[in-house]
Design a protein around this motif. Structure first.
Motif, PDB file in Angstrom:
ATOM      1  N   ILE A   1      -3.086   4.557   9.904  1.00 60.05           N
ATOM      2  CA  ILE A   1      -1.868   4.471  10.729  1.00 60.05           C
ATOM      3  C   ILE A   1      -1.106   3.182  10.424  1.00 60.05           C
ATOM      4  CG2 ILE A   1      -0.958   4.317  13.075  1.00 60.05           C
ATOM      5  CD1 ILE A   1      -3.311   6.006  14.010  1.00 60.05           C
ATOM      6  N   ALA A   2      -1.755   2.052  10.642  1.00 61.50           N
ATOM      7  CA  ALA A   2      -1.079   0.763  10.491  1.00 61.50           C
ATOM      8  C   ALA A   2      -0.734   0.436   9.038  1.00 61.50           C
ATOM      9  CB  ALA A   2      -1.947  -0.353  11.069  1.00 61.50           C
ATOM     10  N   GLY A   3      -1.583   0.846   8.081  1.00 62.85           N
ATOM     11  CA  GLY A   3      -1.349   0.515   6.672  1.00 62.85           C
ATOM     12  C   GLY A   3      -0.022   1.045   6.148  1.00 62.85           C
ATOM     13  N   PRO A   4       0.165   2.375   6.096  1.00 62.60           N
ATOM     14  CA  PRO A   4       1.450   2.920   5.628  1.00 62.60           C
ATOM     15  C   PRO A   4       2.627   2.481   6.498  1.00 62.60           C
ATOM     16  CG  PRO A   4      -0.239   4.614   5.590  1.00 62.60           C
ATOM     17  CD  PRO A   4      -0.830   3.439   6.302  1.00 62.60           C
ATOM     18  N   ALA A   5       2.394   2.334   7.818  1.00 66.50           N
ATOM     19  CA  ALA A   5       3.481   1.931   8.719  1.00 66.50           C
ATOM     20  C   ALA A   5       4.005   0.544   8.358  1.00 66.50           C
ATOM     21  CB  ALA A   5       2.998   1.948  10.169  1.00 66.50           C
ATOM     22  N   PHE A   6       3.099  -0.407   8.143  1.00 65.38           N
ATOM     23  CA  PHE A   6       3.528  -1.756   7.774  1.00 65.38           C
ATOM     24  C   PHE A   6       4.196  -1.762   6.399  1.00 65.38           C
ATOM     25  CE2 PHE A   6       0.822  -3.623  11.154  1.00 65.38           C
ATOM     26  CZ  PHE A   6       1.717  -4.576  11.611  1.00 65.38           C
ATOM     27  N   MET A   7       3.704  -0.949   5.477  1.00 63.40           N
ATOM     28  CA  MET A   7       4.309  -0.885   4.157  1.00 63.40           C
ATOM     29  C   MET A   7       5.761  -0.407   4.254  1.00 63.40           C
ATOM     30  SD  MET A   7       2.655   0.849   0.764  1.00 63.40           S
ATOM     31  CE  MET A   7       1.028   0.380   1.288  1.00 63.40           C
ATOM     32  N   PHE A   8       5.972   0.622   5.082  1.00 59.08           N
ATOM     33  CA  PHE A   8       7.314   1.157   5.273  1.00 59.08           C
ATOM     34  C   PHE A   8       8.215   0.125   5.959  1.00 59.08           C
ATOM     35  CE2 PHE A   8      10.434   3.745   7.671  1.00 59.08           C
ATOM     36  CZ  PHE A   8      11.042   4.373   6.599  1.00 59.08           C
ATOM     37  N   LEU A   9       7.681  -0.579   6.963  1.00 58.98           N
ATOM     38  CA  LEU A   9       8.465  -1.596   7.665  1.00 58.98           C
ATOM     39  C   LEU A   9       8.866  -2.735   6.733  1.00 58.98           C
ATOM     40  CD1 LEU A   9       6.604  -1.821  11.108  1.00 58.98           C
ATOM     41  CD2 LEU A   9       8.946  -1.028  10.715  1.00 58.98           C
ATOM     42  N   PHE A  10       7.934  -3.184   5.896  1.00 64.83           N
ATOM     43  CA  PHE A  10       8.249  -4.249   4.939  1.00 64.83           C
ATOM     44  C   PHE A  10       9.359  -3.812   3.990  1.00 64.83           C
ATOM     45  CE2 PHE A  10       4.311  -6.407   6.183  1.00 64.83           C
ATOM     46  CZ  PHE A  10       4.667  -7.736   6.027  1.00 64.83           C
ATOM     47  N   SER A  11       9.330  -2.538   3.564  1.00 57.06           N
ATOM     48  CA  SER A  11      10.365  -2.049   2.647  1.00 57.06           C
ATOM     49  C   SER A  11      11.730  -2.035   3.324  1.00 57.06           C
ATOM     50  CB  SER A  11      10.009  -0.650   2.138  1.00 57.06           C
ATOM     51  OG  SER A  11      10.128   0.324   3.160  1.00 57.06           O
ATOM     52  N   ILE A  12      11.779  -1.604   4.590  1.00 63.28           N
ATOM     53  CA  ILE A  12      13.046  -1.566   5.323  1.00 63.28           C
ATOM     54  C   ILE A  12      13.604  -2.970   5.511  1.00 63.28           C
ATOM     55  CG2 ILE A  12      14.126  -1.017   7.541  1.00 63.28           C
ATOM     56  CD1 ILE A  12      13.512   1.437   5.891  1.00 63.28           C
TER      57      ILE A  12
ATOM     58  N   TYR B   1       4.324   2.565  -4.190  1.00 61.09           N
ATOM     59  CA  TYR B   1       3.356   1.841  -3.368  1.00 61.09           C
ATOM     60  C   TYR B   1       2.611   2.770  -2.424  1.00 61.09           C
ATOM     61  CZ  TYR B   1       5.047  -2.785  -4.779  1.00 61.09           C
ATOM     62  OH  TYR B   1       5.348  -3.917  -5.480  1.00 61.09           O
ATOM     63  N   MET B   2       3.356   3.669  -1.786  1.00 56.88           N
ATOM     64  CA  MET B   2       2.736   4.610  -0.858  1.00 56.88           C
ATOM     65  C   MET B   2       1.711   5.483  -1.583  1.00 56.88           C
ATOM     66  SD  MET B   2       3.659   4.418   2.339  1.00 56.88           S
ATOM     67  CE  MET B   2       4.960   3.843   3.431  1.00 56.88           C
ATOM     68  N   PHE B   3       2.115   5.997  -2.726  1.00 54.32           N
ATOM     69  CA  PHE B   3       1.217   6.863  -3.489  1.00 54.32           C
ATOM     70  C   PHE B   3      -0.012   6.098  -3.972  1.00 54.32           C
ATOM     71  CE2 PHE B   3       4.808   9.967  -4.581  1.00 54.32           C
ATOM     72  CZ  PHE B   3       4.343  10.900  -3.666  1.00 54.32           C
ATOM     73  N   CYS B   4       0.213   4.940  -4.616  1.00 55.69           N
ATOM     74  CA  CYS B   4      -0.909   4.182  -5.184  1.00 55.69           C
ATOM     75  C   CYS B   4      -1.839   3.658  -4.089  1.00 55.69           C
ATOM     76  CB  CYS B   4      -0.390   3.014  -6.015  1.00 55.69           C
ATOM     77  SG  CYS B   4       0.427   3.512  -7.545  1.00 55.69           S
ATOM     78  N   GLY B   5      -1.277   3.059  -3.043  1.00 58.07           N
ATOM     79  CA  GLY B   5      -2.094   2.507  -1.975  1.00 58.07           C
ATOM     80  C   GLY B   5      -2.842   3.578  -1.200  1.00 58.07           C
ATOM     81  N   CYS B   6      -2.128   4.653  -0.859  1.00 59.54           N
ATOM     82  CA  CYS B   6      -2.744   5.700  -0.040  1.00 59.54           C
ATOM     83  C   CYS B   6      -3.778   6.506  -0.818  1.00 59.54           C
ATOM     84  CB  CYS B   6      -1.671   6.620   0.537  1.00 59.54           C
ATOM     85  SG  CYS B   6      -0.630   5.825   1.781  1.00 59.54           S
ATOM     86  N   PHE B   7      -3.478   6.854  -2.062  1.00 58.90           N
ATOM     87  CA  PHE B   7      -4.465   7.618  -2.839  1.00 58.90           C
ATOM     88  C   PHE B   7      -5.652   6.749  -3.236  1.00 58.90           C
ATOM     89  CE2 PHE B   7      -1.239  10.952  -3.397  1.00 58.90           C
ATOM     90  CZ  PHE B   7      -2.026  12.070  -3.212  1.00 58.90           C
ATOM     91  N   GLY B   8      -5.400   5.441  -3.434  1.00 62.58           N
ATOM     92  CA  GLY B   8      -6.523   4.547  -3.695  1.00 62.58           C
ATOM     93  C   GLY B   8      -7.454   4.475  -2.500  1.00 62.58           C
ATOM     94  N   TYR B   9      -6.885   4.393  -1.299  1.00 57.48           N
ATOM     95  CA  TYR B   9      -7.706   4.356  -0.082  1.00 57.48           C
ATOM     96  C   TYR B   9      -8.372   5.708   0.164  1.00 57.48           C
ATOM     97  CZ  TYR B   9      -9.012   3.603   4.824  1.00 57.48           C
ATOM     98  OH  TYR B   9      -9.707   3.494   5.996  1.00 57.48           O
ATOM     99  N   ALA B  10      -7.631   6.780  -0.098  1.00 55.97           N
ATOM    100  CA  ALA B  10      -8.205   8.123   0.062  1.00 55.97           C
ATOM    101  C   ALA B  10      -9.387   8.338  -0.874  1.00 55.97           C
ATOM    102  CB  ALA B  10      -7.137   9.183  -0.190  1.00 55.97           C
ATOM    103  N   ALA B  11      -9.341   7.693  -2.054  1.00 56.36           N
ATOM    104  CA  ALA B  11     -10.413   7.854  -3.041  1.00 56.36           C
ATOM    105  C   ALA B  11     -11.651   7.037  -2.682  1.00 56.36           C
ATOM    106  CB  ALA B  11      -9.909   7.453  -4.425  1.00 56.36           C
ATOM    107  N   PHE B  12     -11.462   5.797  -2.184  1.00 49.21           N
ATOM    108  CA  PHE B  12     -12.595   4.887  -2.018  1.00 49.21           C
ATOM    109  C   PHE B  12     -12.871   4.475  -0.577  1.00 49.21           C
ATOM    110  CE2 PHE B  12     -10.957   4.143  -6.336  1.00 49.21           C
ATOM    111  CZ  PHE B  12     -12.087   4.513  -7.048  1.00 49.21           C
TER     112      PHE B  12
END
Length: 484
Positions: A71-82, A295-306
């Motif tokens: 929840i917080a990970g992608p949310a903060f990434m999106f907020l930083f981009s905005i 960033y969303m793809f790399c960060g989220c799929f990396g976390y989904a993998a490991f």
């Protein structure tokens, strides 16, 4: 042999031409201020930004999301981009003082602060900006050495079938990177880096795409999406570690979006008309949108993998072992990208020191004279003795610092924290308020102040977490003897 150029008489002639051109307006060869005509476009500016933004920071995003959770990970990434996109648009407006088409141009970030704010804030801005650029230089030196070692280690693992720990010393790789940067640092200015930025931008897409592909493949291989809503669980880490790591993760994300410190310098390469701010807003929107998607793809799929075991550096932390040749390509692309990104970040620092030296010692031939050296088949190349010596010493110094403090993740978080609020938020907001004369206590004034204060709190938290990580690392690090 080369011949000295730029005699005193020639300098006065050039100065007179500049005044004349400024009075007459721009021509085919000169801009409205008498300088050489700029040729930058939305796409070259986007390449510079992507080179600066999609850097080694992308590799730590899976780890950052692991600390914060789904929840917080992608949310903060999106907020930083905005926030980055919005404040960059505010900063681009400050490139010219007064009229957006004909006002006085500010060639550097410090010039913009001087024109809009003045006073002690100029010195504070300069200190923070150039300290951050200096930090990025040794951060990238560390990252490049880790990627170079990863290539050798992946081949070592492959040959030994995983039986050999394949540990090695980082110092020779840092020295090799430093030699390459010493040569490239002799490129005189930012406007001559377009080819290097384009190559680096292609490389950043290459390794980001490979990291994304490997992450997707690992998720398919596992047959499940790893991770949790709140990130690394208490038990795996202590409650205190959970807090510090979460704060450090914010610093890592902030670092991944850091480029505002060189935005004005990039904008100064853009041709006009249309107004530079209009072109820069388009370039920023394109670059940040593309960056955030990656960033969303790399960060989220990396976390989904490991999941909770996500490595601090996705392509060198050996979350992936195979296909080893693809990892080699990805890490080679990282090194090539960092070679270019180092120059993109350091050129403003180089230019500042050389400008100050020329102003203080205008009669020094070592500082002001160029020697034209001809290479068969190429255009003559101008070599300046002061530029050659000082830039070489700078690269040597950053290389030595990197060998003393060779820990990637905490340095990345600390750099992100130190640069995010002052350079990405505070100064752009303050300059925009001053230039547009926004009334005090108006709705917009309050909104900008609240944004700045909220980002300050995030920066303090991120800095605290990163400093805690650095202190912890120092307990186990031996200068010049670190191996991976």
């Amino acid at each position: 042999m080369g011949e000295p150029e730029n005699t005193s008489a020639e300098k006065h002639q050039v100065f007179d031409v500049s005044i004349a051109m400024h009075q007459q307006g721009s021509s085919e060869w000169f801009d409205d201020d008498g300088r050489q005509k700029r040729t930058g476009t939305v796409w070259t500016a986007s390449a510079h930004i992507i080179t600066a933004v999609i850097g080694s920071g992308v590799l730590s995003l899976a780890w950052a999301i692991a600390q914060l959770g789904w929840i917080a990970g992608p949310a903060f990434m999106f907020l930083f981009s905005i926030v980055t996109c919005y404040t960059s648009s505010l900063l681009s407006v400050c490139y010219r003082s007064g009229d957006p088409l004909t006002g006085k141009r500010n060639y550097t970030y410090m010039d913009a602060v001087r024109s809009n704010l003045g006073g002690v804030k100029v010195k504070i801005c300069g200190f923070v900006q150039y300290l951050n650029l200096f930090g990025v230089a040794f951060g990238y030196t560390i990252a490049s050495s880790i990627s170079m070692m990863a290539i050798k280690r992946s081949n070592c693992f492959h040959k030994s079938g995983g039986k050999n720990s394949c540990r090695m010393n980082a110092n020779p790789y840092m020295i090799g990177f430093g030699i390459a940067e010493t040569l490239l640092s002799q490129i005189p200015g930012f406007d001559q880096l377009q080819w290097l930025s384009l190559v680096a931008a292609v490389m950043s897409f290459t390794y980001s795409s490979i990291g994304l592909g490997l992450g997707i493949g690992k998720v398919i291989e596992n047959g499940k999406i790893s991770g949790s809503l709140t990130g690394v669980a208490i038990g795996i880490v202590t409650p205190t570690q959970k807090v510090w790591r979460s704060f450090q993760a914010l610093g890592d994300i902030a670092f991944a979006y850091s480029y505002s410190m060189i935005l004005i310098e990039i904008q100064d390469t853009v041709k006009s008309p249309p107004s530079e701010s209009k072109t820069m807003r388009k370039a920023t929107l394109i670059s940040v949108a593309v960056t955030t998607l990656f960033y969303m793809f790399c960060g989220c799929f990396g976390y989904a993998a490991f999941g909770d075991m996500s490595p601090g550096n996705l392509l060198t932390g050996f979350g992936f072992y195979n296909p080893y040749w693809l990892l080699d390509i990805a890490n080679a692309a990282i090194v090539i990208h960092l070679v270019g990104a180092y120059q993109v970040f350091c050129q403003p620092l180089f230019a500042f020191v050389e400008k100050e030296a020329a102003a203080r010692f205008p009669d020094s031939e070592i500082i002001t004279k160029d020697i034209k050296v001809a290479f068969p088949g190429f255009r003559p190349f101008n070599i300046n003795l002061f530029r050659m010596i000082w830039r070489t010493l700078f690269v040597i110094f950053t290389t030595v610092i990197s060998m003393l403090l060779p820990f990637f993740n905490d340095i990345v978080g600390l750099l992100g924290a130190l640069g995010f609020w002052p350079l990405t938020v505070y100064f752009p907001v303050e300059m925009y308020i001053a230039q547009r004369r926004i009334p005090k206590w108006s709705t917009r004034w309050l909104g900008l102040r609240v944004l700045s204060f909220a980002c300050l709190i995030v920066t303090i938290a991120a800095a605290a977490g990163s400093i805690a990580g650095v202190v912890d690392d120092l307990k186990s690090i031996k200068p010049f003897q670190t191996s991976y």
